[in-house]
Design a protein around this motif. Structure first.
Motif, PDB file in Angstrom:
ATOM      1  N   MET A   1       0.826  -1.099  -0.042  1.00 45.77           N
ATOM      2  CA  MET A   1       0.088  -0.088   0.005  1.00 45.77           C
ATOM      3  C   MET A   1       0.899   1.206  -0.160  1.00 45.77           C
ATOM      4  SD  MET A   1      -3.336   0.563   0.904  1.00 45.77           S
ATOM      5  CE  MET A   1      -4.400   1.945   1.400  1.00 45.77           C
ATOM      6  N   PHE A   2       1.987   1.337   0.571  1.00 43.83           N
ATOM      7  CA  PHE A   2       2.856   2.357   0.993  1.00 43.83           C
ATOM      8  C   PHE A   2       3.530   2.681  -0.391  1.00 43.83           C
ATOM      9  CE2 PHE A   2       7.054   4.067   1.517  1.00 43.83           C
ATOM     10  CZ  PHE A   2       6.819   5.406   1.946  1.00 43.83           C
ATOM     11  N   LEU A   3       3.951   1.659  -1.185  1.00 44.29           N
ATOM     12  CA  LEU A   3       4.425   2.016  -2.658  1.00 44.29           C
ATOM     13  C   LEU A   3       3.409   2.335  -3.646  1.00 44.29           C
ATOM     14  CD1 LEU A   3       6.787   1.329  -4.401  1.00 44.29           C
ATOM     15  CD2 LEU A   3       6.041  -0.984  -4.899  1.00 44.29           C
ATOM     16  N   GLY A   4       2.154   1.967  -3.317  1.00 38.27           N
ATOM     17  CA  GLY A   4       1.067   2.687  -4.420  1.00 38.27           C
ATOM     18  C   GLY A   4       0.971   4.028  -3.995  1.00 38.27           C
ATOM     19  N   ILE A   7       3.778   6.150  -5.643  1.00 39.60           N
ATOM     20  CA  ILE A   7       3.542   6.109  -6.944  1.00 39.60           C
ATOM     21  C   ILE A   7       2.475   7.146  -7.605  1.00 39.60           C
ATOM     22  CG2 ILE A   7       3.110   5.088  -9.186  1.00 39.60           C
ATOM     23  CD1 ILE A   7       4.278   2.442  -7.760  1.00 39.60           C
ATOM     24  N   TYR A   8       1.399   7.221  -6.488  1.00 39.45           N
ATOM     25  CA  TYR A   8       0.429   8.002  -6.857  1.00 39.45           C
ATOM     26  C   TYR A   8       0.900   9.578  -6.698  1.00 39.45           C
ATOM     27  CZ  TYR A   8      -3.762  10.676  -6.484  1.00 39.45           C
ATOM     28  OH  TYR A   8      -5.080  11.749  -6.531  1.00 39.45           O
ATOM     29  N   LEU A   9       1.634   9.588  -5.695  1.00 40.94           N
ATOM     30  CA  LEU A   9       1.984  11.229  -5.180  1.00 40.94           C
ATOM     31  C   LEU A   9       2.996  11.570  -6.110  1.00 40.94           C
ATOM     32  CD1 LEU A   9       2.468  10.962  -1.497  1.00 40.94           C
ATOM     33  CD2 LEU A   9       0.750  12.266  -2.511  1.00 40.94           C
ATOM     34  N   LEU A  10       3.886  10.879  -6.618  1.00 38.65           N
ATOM     35  CA  LEU A  10       4.907  11.091  -7.716  1.00 38.65           C
ATOM     36  C   LEU A  10       4.407  11.582  -9.116  1.00 38.65           C
ATOM     37  CD1 LEU A  10       7.892   8.544  -7.230  1.00 38.65           C
ATOM     38  CD2 LEU A  10       7.993  11.270  -6.897  1.00 38.65           C
ATOM     39  N   PHE A  11       3.188  10.809  -9.115  1.00 35.51           N
ATOM     40  CA  PHE A  11       2.574  10.970 -10.426  1.00 35.51           C
ATOM     41  C   PHE A  11       1.857  12.263 -10.358  1.00 35.51           C
ATOM     42  CE2 PHE A  11      -1.433  10.382 -13.153  1.00 35.51           C
ATOM     43  CZ  PHE A  11      -0.842  10.141 -14.430  1.00 35.51           C
TER      44      PHE A  11
END
Length: 54
Positions: A1-4, A7-11
């Motif tokens: 969940m932390f990785l997702g 990735i969402y925040l970077l995007f």
């Protein structure tokens, strides 16, 4: 969940930056093309004046 989430925040942060860079490059290239066109038109006007004067 932390990785997702990461990735969402970077995007979410990088996409507006990406679009801003693309708009900046587009505006800059459009200005350069416009200046080149004006320069060519000026050269052609001078050429026509010289050729019609002879």
């Amino acid at each position: 969940m932390f990785l997702g989430d990461t990735i969402y925040l970077l995007f979410a942060f990088l996409m507006p930056l990406f679009f801003a860079i693309i708009v900046f490059i587009f505006i800059r290239s459009t200005k350069k093309q416009n200046e080149a066109l004006k320069h060519r038109e000026k050269e052609m006007m001078e050429f026509h004046k010289e050729s019609s004067g002879k």
